[in-house]
Design an enzyme around this catalytic site. Structure first.
Site, PDB file in Angstrom:
ATOM      1  N   SER A 157       4.334   2.251   7.650  1.00  0.00           N
ATOM      2  CA  SER A 157       4.271   0.963   6.892  1.00  0.00           C
ATOM      3  C   SER A 157       5.642   1.344   6.633  1.00  0.00           C
ATOM      4  O   SER A 157       6.246   1.683   5.391  1.00  0.00           O
ATOM      5  CB  SER A 157       3.138   1.798   6.178  1.00  0.00           C
ATOM      6  OG  SER A 157       1.576   1.643   6.528  1.00  0.00           O
ATOM      7  N   HIS A 165       0.755  -1.349  -0.011  1.00  0.00           N
ATOM      8  CA  HIS A 165       0.014   0.383  -0.301  1.00  0.00           C
ATOM      9  C   HIS A 165       0.808   1.472   0.214  1.00  0.00           C
ATOM     10  O   HIS A 165       0.569   2.396  -0.370  1.00  0.00           O
ATOM     11  CB  HIS A 165      -0.802  -0.219   1.270  1.00  0.00           C
ATOM     12  CG  HIS A 165      -0.295  -0.070   2.469  1.00  0.00           C
ATOM     13  ND1 HIS A 165      -0.487  -0.755   3.566  1.00  0.00           N
ATOM     14  CD2 HIS A 165      -0.183   1.433   3.041  1.00  0.00           C
ATOM     15  CE1 HIS A 165       0.521  -0.657   4.531  1.00  0.00           C
ATOM     16  NE2 HIS A 165      -0.449   1.171   4.620  1.00  0.00           N
ATOM     17  N   ASP A 183       0.145  -7.631   1.723  1.00  0.00           N
ATOM     18  CA  ASP A 183       1.044  -6.210   1.416  1.00  0.00           C
ATOM     19  C   ASP A 183       2.235  -6.117   1.390  1.00  0.00           C
ATOM     20  O   ASP A 183       2.706  -5.769   2.371  1.00  0.00           O
ATOM     21  CB  ASP A 183       0.365  -5.510   2.767  1.00  0.00           C
ATOM     22  CG  ASP A 183      -0.369  -4.364   2.973  1.00  0.00           C
ATOM     23  OD1 ASP A 183       0.287  -3.551   3.701  1.00  0.00           O
ATOM     24  OD2 ASP A 183       0.556  -3.676   2.148  1.00  0.00           O
TER      25      ASP A 183
END
Lengths: 423, 779
Positions: B167, B52, B83
């Site tokens: 992230s 992402h 992911d």
């Protein structure tokens, strides 16, 4: 091994694991069949990829010796930590307090520290706040969060329980700290803490935040580590200790009890506050999030702004009033990229920031900057990107005059600019 | 003691300094637009991040390292289902890199360091570091909007601080191995700000997909083409087949509806949820051993895992202008609506295909060259035989090199590579997933179409690893003494919480909440057993509810232990925030210290809570839905208190992390007076005679002006106490006085003969005076 089969369609499969050879014959086989293949046992290395069976000792965070050390460090700093309480409704300035002007108080109705709901808080609290003694003659530093407006009466309670009336001197909106002064009786010297040199700080060292915001007689502690250095354009140390209104204005200390900085709410989007929120409230939305900031008190900058605050000056971020872009930028390339990314031909334009626009009447206009100028040095330091410019300007406040080196029409010029406050 | 703490601190600082150069701040082409993080795994610049992150930044961008410089990066491969993404940095001869550890070795309580770029604070690209512990393992966080994208099926739950910007960044053990990639966190009413729960993709899952990522594919995840469910109540439930595709590999191997699943890929299957989580960690195309029970007989087969397709959302047709081909005097054609395919830069629709053969070949050459140069930590001796002869060839003699993808060899993940060699012909080789020091695992000559002659057998399960050891011996019993509670919620109030077992006879305490009003209240024990619960007593002063459950509970907390908890002492909080743990899954553990013990005013939004007495304030985040009622313990596992209901402090206005102390709970349960609670020891009948102090306030300026004393009646109690004109009243009887109205109200509430303290400001001093009010009308 099949790789080009489209999803959902089984027809295109060429072969699958095990399909060639009867599977049952391979059960339990620890090695490949066939000539020329290597057995796995022989080539499996003893390196990091081997599935080791013994669990290597993994250190834990929960150092059982730490609590006693934390308590001892809190004891060391305790005499310098003070409880600050404010009284009186906003809108009525205490005429005896220096620095209070009618313009400070836009009208009231609520407590001195709770003008409007702030980020993340439904209704701000009404408890005491924390401060730190920084000189034996009675200067106390705290967070501007507790002084977004000038309260009428400020009282300080020292560690030994004695109470004094305090006056608010200057406020530093660039760092989120402000200075109070109490009149210390003759012969009494206040306990001043030891400061850590910011150059000695290390990411990963223990950091302890202290505060009296819950109303406790002894400061409450929160323990974690230093997460980063030179954050918010070089102004603050970052920690994942829990920083919140419970300890804003209080010290962040190391395990020896020395002060790393003052806990304050900060945010990289500092500057003109959004409508409805007072400047200085930015960053409180990150309370207890593991991203907290402490502003160091040691260092060359600290001495300068301490003097200004003592004189009752409010420090605001300084701005130049220009739109700039990096001179070495090309599509997809940024200055600061490694040498391998620079095109082979030397760039004729010097590294710096090109002035695209000058705001009329701004500090830059008064300094004589023109569109097309290339700023190659600001206050003696190179600034080739907006981030670098902001880091250099973070050392200065509105009202400071700094030199600029500018290239115009092939010639180098020396200008000086007096920064103005951001509105 | 300080010396030990200093040296442990120094070791941690050294580990951070050693690994932080490998941590990447990942941006798109414009760093000012924000981004995420990543970690380098090889000196030639290969780094792992979240899918992402690259989905937001694009297929290329800039990466900042702690040396302060930006390096360009290009996308290599993506795994939208899990992911993950691999990118390649350029611009340096040798990049610093980190190595993957074994995420199966992690246990709750282990220390971890999360590194990344929360809130894009790293202006100089030095990542932020946060210390915490593993809160839980094998956690399930479902895909976006119920899809099979961004599924964290086997996540490591941590309480190190994970915020937007973390992230893609690495999760390290305290000895510097990457055991996860951080990518998700639980957020609630506070918005996108960490509240103590973060989730990382485990390194063993990353190793599984590394081959497919390096092959520049869009990875696909496995499916068994069958669904399973739990049959029977916990803890003795079985996982049985609920639905089965007739064309599936399982069906063709003989599995039937209703058969009981025993293990997959060597992992014993206990619940359907666990199976679902395990499958998300496996790539499509692998063959794994499945063991099941059919008609009383145990059967096993090698099952080829099919691919789970991604659903690409359709895009409505967009009007399109045709380019003008006629002279300018003619009007351009009207817009013609045409259905356009959804932009699919990451190849969701064609997942599995090699997207960039040229890049693939370059990566294959680099991998092979590194493996043959024996740049591992220990150079492998050349083996005798044909493989040895193959190994002795220089890398340049190999041609047609291609990374085929992920494979499972010797019970573990491998990178499969194919190619040709002048003397030996076509071959397929399998390397381990250590990108910095790749080692050959197996090799096989191949036929003309590239099919390997010998295929590594799908390994039977390796020897079972020893049970994972918890860093603290007390943790397993903590998890048995704390329970999950389920009831009904109302509006914003959730219907789940935690509870603590306090006796062997089925006594459970939990925090007050609307769920306790549910007649169908249930308690879930550690092994998954669900029992009904009945409310026995409530305490408003402690905001605590005492439940009874109809089972014996040999694991319980001893309320009379009451360990001495001092500020700075470590605490562990055990509970079920956000209902992360379901059924028999273990509760979450978070660590912190005691901040203080104090009486504190609490409120829930704007309403004051009637809580009385001291609470233990802690800096472990427990102010989350589902955590109240949980256990707060010391490192020996003794109960310090029970986590209180979610509330804010009246003093700070912030969510407060606190627990009701064990001694107060003990007093409540045994019917004794609770320390610090209620009007204990106040003798006699309240005196209702009107009281006066002799204070005259300056009221001409209005009710909201500061409470200045205008006059003091001579001989009055105030005069006797020393109050004077122009004094400013600050507090009366401990209550803050902000203005005249406050002062009038406080003075009206005083009692005859009861001495109170009045705080005043006189000039530059603060004075404390004692005033004893007299009856009005009497001298």
């Amino acid at each position: 091994m099949i790789r080009n089969r489209s999803s959902g369609c089984r027809a295109g499969r060429r072969w699958r694991w095990g399909a060639k050879l009867p599977y049952r014959g391979l059960i339990g086989a620890a090695c490949l069949l066939g000539i020329g293949s290597l057995t796995l046992a022989q080539t499996a290395p003893a390196g990091p990829s081997a599935r080791g069976l013994a669990r290597p000792e993994i250190p834990s965070m929960l150092d059982s010796d730490l609590p006693a050390v934390v308590r001892a460090a809190a004891q060391v700093i305790r005499p310098s930590v003070v409880t600050i309480e404010t009284f009186g409704d906003i809108g009525f300035a205490d005429p005896t307090a220096p620095g209070n002007t009618p313009g400070n108080a836009p009208g009231g109705g609520r407590g001195p520290r709770s003008p409007q709901p702030m980020l993340g808080l439904a209704e701000p609290g009404a408890g005491p706040c924390t401060g730190l003694i920084i000189s034996p003659d009675g200067y106390i530093i705290t967070s501007t969060y507790n002084f977004l407006r000038r309260p009428q009466v400020i009282t300080i309670t020292l560690a030994d329980g004695t109470q004094y009336v305090a006056h608010l001197l200057g406020r530093d909106d660039t760092r989120g700290v402000c200075l109070l002064k109490i009149n210390v009786p003759a012969g009494r010297e206040l306990a001043v803490p030891t400061l850590v040199d910011p150059a000695d700080l290390k990411v990963g060292q223990w950091a302890i935040a202290l505060g009296v915001g819950y109303g406790t007689a002894t400061p409450a502690v929160s323990v974690r580590i230093i997460s980063g250095l030179k954050r918010i354009f070089g102004r603050a140390v970052q920690t994942d200790a829990r920083i919140s209104p419970a300890n804003y204005g209080g010290p962040l200390i190391d395990i020896e009890g020395r002060v790393i900085g003052i806990c304050v709410p900060l945010s990289p989007q500092a500057g003109p506050a959004p409508p409805g929120m007072l400047a200085g409230a930015a960053g409180v939305g990150w309370y207890d999030s593991g991203v907290g900031f402490a502003v160091p008190l040691a260092g060359a900058d600290a001495a300068r702004w301490f003097d200004k605050l003592k004189a009752g000056q409010d420090l605001r971020p300084g701005r130049m009033g220009v739109l700039v872009s990096p001179s070495a930028a090309e599509p997809g390339e940024m200055p600061g990229a490694g040498p391998a990314t620079r095109p082979a031909s030397a760039h004729p334009v010097p590294a710096g920031l090109i002035i695209r626009q000058v705001q009329p009447g701004s500090a830059a206009a008064k300094a004589g900057l023109q569109p097309g100028d290339i700023m190659t040095a600001v206050a003696g330091r190179p600034a080739a990107s907006l981030a670098e410019l902001k880091t250099v300007l973070a050392h200065y406040v509105a009202g400071d005059t700094i030199p600029l080196t500018v290239r115009r029409g092939g010639k180098n010029l020396s200008l000086s600019i007096t920064l103005e406050p951001a509105e | 003691m300080l010396a030990e703490v200093r040296s442990a601190q120094a070791r941690r600082i050294a580990v951070i300094r050693q690994v932080i150069p490998a941590v990447v701040c990942v941006f798109g082409p414009n760093p000012a637009a924000g981004g995420g993080a990543g970690v380098l795994l090889s000196p030639d610049g290969l780094a792992v991040t979240n899918f992402h992150v690259v989905a937001a930044t694009g297929e290329h961008g800039l990466a900042g390292l702690s040396d302060g410089r930006l390096y360009p990066w290009k996308l290599v491969g993506v795994d939208p289902g899990g992911d993950l993404a691999v990118i390649q940095l350029t611009g340096r001869d040798a990049f610093p890199y980190a190595s993957l550890g074994d995420s199966d070795r992690l246990a709750p309580g282990d220390g971890v360091l999360a590194m990344g770029n929360p809130f894009a604070l790293a202006e100089d690209y030095t990542p932020s570091v946060s210390l915490g512990i593993v809160s839980g393992v094998h956690r399930y966080q479902g895909g976006e909007g119920g899809s099979n994208l961004l599924v964290y099926g086997d996540a490591i739950q941590v309480d190190s601080s994970i915020n937007p910007g973390n992230s893609g960044g690495p999760l390290f053990t305290l000895d510097g191995k990457v055991v996860g990639i951080n990518g998700r966190a639980s957020f609630a009413e506070r918005g996108r700000v960490n509240v103590g729960l973060g989730y990382a993709i485990p390194s063993n899952q990353i190793a599984n997909f590394l081959g497919d990522l390096l092959a520049t594919r869009t990875c696909r995840h496995a499916t068994l083409d069958a669904t399973f469910r739990d049959q029977g109540p916990a803890p003795r439930s079985r996982v049985i087949c609920d639905a089965l595709d007739r064309e599936s590999a399982l069906a063709r191997a003989g599995l039937q509806l209703g058969d009981r699943l025993i293990s997959v890929a060597g992992v014993p299957i206990r619940t359907a949820n666990q199976l679902a989580g395990l499958i998300t960690t496996l790539p499509a195309g692998w063959t794994v051993e499945v063991v099941w029970e059919s008609g009383g007989r145990q059967r096993r087969a090698a099952i080829a895992l099919d691919a789970l397709p991604y659903k690409v959302p359709p895009r409505p047709p967009v009007p399109r202008m045709r380019p003008a081909t006629r002279p300018a005097t003619q009007p351009a054609t009207a817009p013609v609506p045409a259905a356009r395919p959804y932009p699919d830069p990451f190849g969701l629709a064609t997942a599995g295909v090699i997207r960039n053969p040229a890049l693939n070949q370059r990566l294959a050459q680099a991998l092979l060259a590194r493996a043959l140069s024996g740049s591992g930590a220990a150079a492998e001796p050349v083996q005798s035989g044909a493989a040895g002869a193959w190994l002795a060839q220089p890398a340049a003699t190999f041609s047609h090199l291609r990374i085929e993808g992920s494979a499972r060899v010797a019970g573990g993940p491998a990178i499969e590579l194919s190619g040709r060699q002048p003397q030996r012909g076509p071959f397929v080789a399998w390397f381990d997933t250590d990108l910095a020091h790749p080692h050959l695992l197996a090799y096989s000559p191949a036929d003309a179409s590239g099919r390997p002659r010998d295929v590594p057998a799908p390994q039977a399960a390796p020897a079972p690893a020893p049970a994972v050891a918890y860093p603290l011996a007390a943790i397993p019993s903590l998890l048995r003494r704390t329970v999950k509670i389920r009831g009904a919620g109302i509006g914003a109030e959730v219907g789940y919480a935690s509870g603590i077992i306090i006796s062997p006879d089925g006594d459970v305490l939990t925090a007050a909440g609307v769920y306790t009003a549910d007649p169908n209240l249930k308690v879930v024990l550690a092994d998954g057993t669900v029992v009904p619960a009945m409310v026995w007593r409530r305490s408003d002063a402690l905001q605590t509810v005492w439940l009874k459950i109809p089972v014996k509970t040999p694991d319980y907390f001893n309320l009379s232990a009451q360990p001495r908890g001092r500020p700075g002492d470590w605490v562990l909080a055990v509970g079920n925030p956000f209902q992360v743990a379901q059924g028999p899954e273990p509760l979450s553990i978070t660590a912190g210290v005691i901040c203080a013990r104090a009486a504190i005013g609490l409120r829930k939004r704007l309403q004051d809570l009637p809580l009385e007495g001291d609470v233990l304030l802690v800096d472990a985040i427990v102010a989350n839905p589902g955590a109240p009622g949980g256990a707060l313990v010391d490192l020996q596992g003794d109960l310090l208190g029970m986590v209180g209901k979610v509330a804010e402090s009246r003093a700070t206005g912030t969510r407060i992390n606190y627990a009701i102390p064990a001694d107060a709970l003990d007093a409540f349960v045994h019917g004794r007076p609770i320390p610090g609670v209620g009007d204990q020891g106040r003798p006699g009948v309240p005196d209702v005679r009107p009281a006066q102090t002799g204070i005259r306030l300056f009221t001409l300026a209005g009710n909201r002006t500061p409470a200045f004393v205008d006059a003091v009646v001579p001989g009055s109690p105030a005069a006797q106490a020393g109050l004077a004109k122009d004094d400013l009243l600050l507090a009366i009887a401990g209550r803050e006085v902000r203005h005249v109205a406050d002062a009038q109200k406080a003075l009206a509430g005083l009692s005859v003969g009861r001495t109170v303290t009045i705080l005043v400001k006189r000039g530059n001093s603060v004075l404390t005076l004692s005033v004893t009010p007299r009856e009005k009308g009497r001298p």
